[in-house]
Design a protein around this motif. Structure first.
Motif, PDB file in Angstrom:
ATOM      1  N   LEU A 147      -2.286 -19.486  48.079  1.00 65.75           N
ATOM      2  CA  LEU A 147      -2.790 -20.147  49.453  1.00 65.75           C
ATOM      3  C   LEU A 147      -1.742 -20.956  50.144  1.00 65.75           C
ATOM      4  O   LEU A 147      -1.087 -21.638  49.617  1.00 65.75           O
ATOM      5  CB  LEU A 147      -4.142 -20.541  49.677  1.00 65.75           C
ATOM      6  N   PRO A 148      -1.293 -20.569  51.348  1.00 60.92           N
ATOM      7  CA  PRO A 148      -0.257 -21.164  51.899  1.00 60.92           C
ATOM      8  C   PRO A 148      -0.718 -22.458  52.588  1.00 60.92           C
ATOM      9  O   PRO A 148      -0.850 -22.762  53.458  1.00 60.92           O
ATOM     10  CB  PRO A 148       0.181 -20.353  53.353  1.00 60.92           C
ATOM     11  N   ILE A 149      -0.488 -23.511  51.446  1.00 61.13           N
ATOM     12  CA  ILE A 149      -0.998 -24.818  51.671  1.00 61.13           C
ATOM     13  C   ILE A 149       0.142 -25.721  51.475  1.00 61.13           C
ATOM     14  O   ILE A 149       0.629 -25.831  50.352  1.00 61.13           O
ATOM     15  CB  ILE A 149      -2.372 -25.381  50.935  1.00 61.13           C
ATOM     16  N   ASP A 150       0.426 -26.792  52.210  1.00 65.27           N
ATOM     17  CA  ASP A 150       1.597 -27.762  51.854  1.00 65.27           C
ATOM     18  C   ASP A 150       1.532 -28.871  52.023  1.00 65.27           C
ATOM     19  O   ASP A 150       1.123 -29.071  53.393  1.00 65.27           O
ATOM     20  CB  ASP A 150       3.000 -26.913  52.396  1.00 65.27           C
ATOM     21  N   GLY A 151       1.677 -30.052  51.247  1.00 58.56           N
ATOM     22  CA  GLY A 151       1.600 -31.343  51.916  1.00 58.56           C
ATOM     23  C   GLY A 151       0.884 -32.182  50.813  1.00 58.56           C
ATOM     24  O   GLY A 151       0.729 -32.057  49.587  1.00 58.56           O
ATOM     25  N   GLU A 152       0.252 -33.343  51.343  1.00 60.05           N
ATOM     26  CA  GLU A 152      -0.510 -34.168  50.460  1.00 60.05           C
ATOM     27  C   GLU A 152      -2.312 -34.082  51.087  1.00 60.05           C
ATOM     28  O   GLU A 152      -2.399 -34.198  52.160  1.00 60.05           O
ATOM     29  CB  GLU A 152      -0.150 -35.630  50.594  1.00 60.05           C
ATOM     30  N   ILE A 153      -2.943 -34.076  49.966  1.00 59.02           N
ATOM     31  CA  ILE A 153      -4.210 -33.806  50.264  1.00 59.02           C
ATOM     32  C   ILE A 153      -5.014 -35.347  49.620  1.00 59.02           C
ATOM     33  O   ILE A 153      -4.720 -35.222  48.245  1.00 59.02           O
ATOM     34  CB  ILE A 153      -5.008 -32.570  49.824  1.00 59.02           C
ATOM     35  N   VAL A 154      -5.623 -35.669  50.219  1.00 62.13           N
ATOM     36  CA  VAL A 154      -6.511 -36.893  49.699  1.00 62.13           C
ATOM     37  C   VAL A 154      -7.803 -36.305  48.905  1.00 62.13           C
ATOM     38  O   VAL A 154      -8.573 -35.879  49.718  1.00 62.13           O
ATOM     39  CB  VAL A 154      -6.863 -38.133  50.839  1.00 62.13           C
ATOM     40  N   ILE A 155      -7.926 -36.705  47.772  1.00 62.21           N
ATOM     41  CA  ILE A 155      -9.257 -36.188  46.793  1.00 62.21           C
ATOM     42  C   ILE A 155     -10.276 -37.165  46.802  1.00 62.21           C
ATOM     43  O   ILE A 155      -9.716 -38.313  46.120  1.00 62.21           O
ATOM     44  CB  ILE A 155      -8.721 -35.460  45.437  1.00 62.21           C
ATOM     45  N   LYS A 156     -10.998 -37.160  47.620  1.00 73.43           N
ATOM     46  CA  LYS A 156     -12.179 -38.256  47.512  1.00 73.43           C
ATOM     47  C   LYS A 156     -13.440 -37.809  48.188  1.00 73.43           C
ATOM     48  O   LYS A 156     -13.340 -36.946  49.043  1.00 73.43           O
ATOM     49  CB  LYS A 156     -11.676 -39.623  48.335  1.00 73.43           C
ATOM     50  N   ASP A 196     -15.904 -42.769  44.995  1.00 76.41           N
ATOM     51  CA  ASP A 196     -15.737 -44.048  45.649  1.00 76.41           C
ATOM     52  C   ASP A 196     -13.960 -44.457  45.698  1.00 76.41           C
ATOM     53  O   ASP A 196     -13.621 -45.186  46.390  1.00 76.41           O
ATOM     54  CB  ASP A 196     -15.974 -44.813  44.480  1.00 76.41           C
ATOM     55  N   LEU A 197     -13.248 -43.710  44.782  1.00 79.73           N
ATOM     56  CA  LEU A 197     -11.635 -43.810  44.824  1.00 79.73           C
ATOM     57  C   LEU A 197     -11.026 -42.640  45.240  1.00 79.73           C
ATOM     58  O   LEU A 197     -11.385 -41.665  44.972  1.00 79.73           O
ATOM     59  CB  LEU A 197     -11.363 -44.353  43.396  1.00 79.73           C
ATOM     60  N   PRO A 198      -9.855 -43.001  45.844  1.00 80.73           N
ATOM     61  CA  PRO A 198      -8.985 -41.735  46.111  1.00 80.73           C
ATOM     62  C   PRO A 198      -7.894 -41.391  45.402  1.00 80.73           C
ATOM     63  O   PRO A 198      -7.402 -42.205  44.699  1.00 80.73           O
ATOM     64  CB  PRO A 198      -8.535 -42.100  47.816  1.00 80.73           C
ATOM     65  N   VAL A 199      -7.473 -40.083  45.275  1.00 75.46           N
ATOM     66  CA  VAL A 199      -6.226 -39.738  44.444  1.00 75.46           C
ATOM     67  C   VAL A 199      -5.504 -38.800  45.509  1.00 75.46           C
ATOM     68  O   VAL A 199      -6.317 -37.943  46.195  1.00 75.46           O
ATOM     69  CB  VAL A 199      -6.525 -39.042  43.160  1.00 75.46           C
ATOM     70  N   VAL A 200      -4.350 -38.824  45.356  1.00 75.84           N
ATOM     71  CA  VAL A 200      -3.742 -37.813  46.391  1.00 75.84           C
ATOM     72  C   VAL A 200      -3.031 -36.759  45.600  1.00 75.84           C
ATOM     73  O   VAL A 200      -2.451 -36.984  44.456  1.00 75.84           O
ATOM     74  CB  VAL A 200      -2.312 -38.674  47.008  1.00 75.84           C
ATOM     75  N   ALA A 201      -3.370 -35.336  45.883  1.00 75.87           N
ATOM     76  CA  ALA A 201      -2.676 -34.229  45.308  1.00 75.87           C
ATOM     77  C   ALA A 201      -1.574 -33.754  46.020  1.00 75.87           C
ATOM     78  O   ALA A 201      -1.593 -33.845  47.476  1.00 75.87           O
ATOM     79  CB  ALA A 201      -3.635 -33.021  45.221  1.00 75.87           C
ATOM     80  N   HIS A 202      -0.316 -33.563  45.378  1.00 78.33           N
ATOM     81  CA  HIS A 202       0.732 -33.245  46.183  1.00 78.33           C
ATOM     82  C   HIS A 202       1.161 -31.752  45.867  1.00 78.33           C
ATOM     83  O   HIS A 202       1.244 -31.239  44.778  1.00 78.33           O
ATOM     84  CB  HIS A 202       1.964 -33.992  45.553  1.00 78.33           C
ATOM     85  N   VAL A 203       0.854 -31.138  47.072  1.00 76.56           N
ATOM     86  CA  VAL A 203       0.790 -29.494  47.030  1.00 76.56           C
ATOM     87  C   VAL A 203       1.964 -28.896  47.513  1.00 76.56           C
ATOM     88  O   VAL A 203       2.421 -29.227  48.895  1.00 76.56           O
ATOM     89  CB  VAL A 203      -0.527 -28.904  47.818  1.00 76.56           C
ATOM     90  N   ARG A 204       2.526 -27.773  46.983  1.00 76.89           N
ATOM     91  CA  ARG A 204       3.644 -27.213  47.442  1.00 76.89           C
ATOM     92  C   ARG A 204       3.114 -25.450  47.273  1.00 76.89           C
ATOM     93  O   ARG A 204       3.128 -25.155  46.251  1.00 76.89           O
ATOM     94  CB  ARG A 204       4.854 -27.287  46.849  1.00 76.89           C
ATOM     95  N   ASN A 205       3.131 -24.880  48.608  1.00 79.18           N
ATOM     96  CA  ASN A 205       2.630 -23.398  48.444  1.00 79.18           C
ATOM     97  C   ASN A 205       1.336 -23.186  47.557  1.00 79.18           C
ATOM     98  O   ASN A 205       1.185 -22.215  46.746  1.00 79.18           O
ATOM     99  CB  ASN A 205       3.823 -22.630  47.940  1.00 79.18           C
ATOM    100  N   GLY A 206       0.383 -24.020  47.914  1.00 73.47           N
ATOM    101  CA  GLY A 206      -1.066 -23.868  47.131  1.00 73.47           C
ATOM    102  C   GLY A 206      -0.892 -24.355  45.775  1.00 73.47           C
ATOM    103  O   GLY A 206      -1.957 -23.963  44.792  1.00 73.47           O
ATOM    104  N   TYR A 207      -0.016 -24.958  45.040  1.00 73.26           N
ATOM    105  CA  TYR A 207       0.163 -25.219  43.834  1.00 73.26           C
ATOM    106  C   TYR A 207       0.450 -26.904  43.710  1.00 73.26           C
ATOM    107  O   TYR A 207       1.147 -27.630  44.317  1.00 73.26           O
ATOM    108  CB  TYR A 207       1.141 -24.641  43.338  1.00 73.26           C
ATOM    109  N   ILE A 208      -0.491 -27.673  42.936  1.00 70.51           N
ATOM    110  CA  ILE A 208      -0.497 -28.995  42.855  1.00 70.51           C
ATOM    111  C   ILE A 208       0.540 -29.270  41.668  1.00 70.51           C
ATOM    112  O   ILE A 208       0.433 -29.079  40.490  1.00 70.51           O
ATOM    113  CB  ILE A 208      -2.043 -29.536  42.474  1.00 70.51           C
ATOM    114  N   HIS A 209       1.561 -30.042  42.326  1.00 65.87           N
ATOM    115  CA  HIS A 209       2.737 -30.527  41.308  1.00 65.87           C
ATOM    116  C   HIS A 209       2.309 -31.770  40.734  1.00 65.87           C
ATOM    117  O   HIS A 209       2.993 -32.084  39.628  1.00 65.87           O
ATOM    118  CB  HIS A 209       3.897 -30.374  42.254  1.00 65.87           C
TER     119      HIS A 209
END
Length: 367
Positions: free
Chosen positions: A216-225, A254-267
């Motif tokens: 999926l064409p997703i790029d950037g940082e996503i907050v997982i909470k 209760d706590l956040p984690v940041v997923a670093h995503v490039r072209n729909g893939y979590i690095h």
């Protein structure tokens, strides 16, 4: 006291006897105000013991016991018998098992709604919450929201996922996604839906298929909470393994984690606050053990206002809340399909003429 109007939640609660009242007239709206000629309730034994059935509809009400995959054949045979007699049916399936869709030809002339306890423990309390959400759904409003959302997304060039408090930003080029699905509106003949309704989603692959190289064409940082929803991949995955996986990921409530995503893939995953380091390590261990969880297989948009108050448990309706979720893995290919409802992400429509427009506020949905 007058009866609750069809489609209104009424008082669906656990009684003093520990049972939940299932008053069929309350679900007339779910079945598009037409139950057909026969109504069939299918339940597993433990579920049935927790239900007080009120068959207050004019159609004959039949019951069938579900014990597992071996129950599928008699179920299908009953539907074929009714079809041979030109009788149409509505079915409510509630069982501690994996719900598997019927073949299209077996679902002809049938409206089938399902509540599956395949991945979480059945309790009368959770069933009462399911039934309250379903009976309280305004299906005309739901369809209107679906239409407005699709129109807004069609006009937007991209979707921006932002968490200003943590300085994160992610872009989803949604027009490039190919496989879209919608779960909105009442059941019509031929429909088979896992309840409750209220979701639009897109997958990296077609239904039931998984390609580790598709994206999926997703790029950037996503907050997982927010809320993890853990779905067993198949019947070989134990309830204990499922519960343990949920417990490991539950701290995202209760706590956040940041997923670093490039072209729909979590690095990678990082901890934006010191308290989240252990949770970050949990996510890193998850994708190290099963690399296919690095791929974002699903991107979903929940639209059900009745699911806004999420339960702190492995509860399927949590992914229908008015907000987004991402899905990792797919049953049959990975041990679990893991949905992550993301409560700290604001979804913005990036339009050349209008600038950044908040999607859910524009839809009037409470988050």
């Amino acid at each position: 006291m007058p009866e609750a109007e069809p489609g209104q939640p009424g008082d669906i609660a656990v009684g003093s006897d520990g049972m939940v009242e299932l008053r069929l007239s309350k679900f007339l709206a779910l079945y598009d105000r037409d139950f057909g000629d026969d109504f069939l309730l299918i339940t597993s034994e433990r579920v049935r013991r927790g239900i007080r059935l009120v068959a207050d509809i004019p159609q004959p009400v039949h019951e069938m016991k579900w014990t597992g995959p071996e129950s599928r054949a008699p179920f299908v045979e009953q539907l074929r018998e009714w079809r041979a007699r030109e009788r149409k049916a509505s079915v409510l399936w509630i069982a501690e098992d994996l719900f598997e869709h019927l073949l299209d030809e077996d679902g002809e002339g049938v409206k089938l709604g399902a509540i599956s306890y395949n991945s979480s423990e059945f309790t009368p309390l959770s069933l009462s919450q399911y039934l309250r959400i379903i009976a309280g759904t305004d299906y005309e409003s739901e369809l209107a929201v679906e239409g407005k959302m699709l129109s807004l997304m069609e006009d937007a060039e991209a979707l921006v996922l932002a968490t200003p408090a943590l300085g994160t930003r992610c872009v989803f080029q949604h027009h490039e996604a190919e496989h879209w699905f919608s779960f909105h509106g009442p059941l019509r003949y031929g429909d088979q839906t896992v309840l409750p309704t209220g979701e639009i989603s897109t997958l990296a692959d077609g239904p039931g298929t998984y390609d580790r190289n598709s994206r999926l064409p997703i790029d950037g940082e996503i907050v997982i909470k927010g809320s993890p929803i853990i779905h067993r991949g198949d019947r070989s995955i134990t309830a204990e393994h499922t519960a343990d996986t949920y417990t490991r990921l539950a701290p995202i409530e209760d706590l956040p984690v940041v997923a670093h995503v490039r072209n729909g893939y979590i690095h990678d995953f990082t901890a934006p606050i010191p308290e989240a380091k252990r949770l970050r390590d949990t996510f890193r261990a998850l994708v190290e053990a099963e690399p296919r969880y690095r791929k974002i297989h699903e991107f979903g948009f929940g639209t059900h206002p009745g699911c806004a108050d999420r339960l702190r448990s492995n509860f399927h309706p949590n992914e229908r809340w008015p907000g987004i979720h991402i899905g990792l893995g797919l049953g049959g290919y990975t041990p679990f399909h893991i949905d992550l409802a993301l409560t700290e992400v604001e979804v913005l429509l990036d339009s050349a003429g209008a600038g950044m427009v908040p999607l859910y506020q524009t839809l009037g949905l409470r988050r």
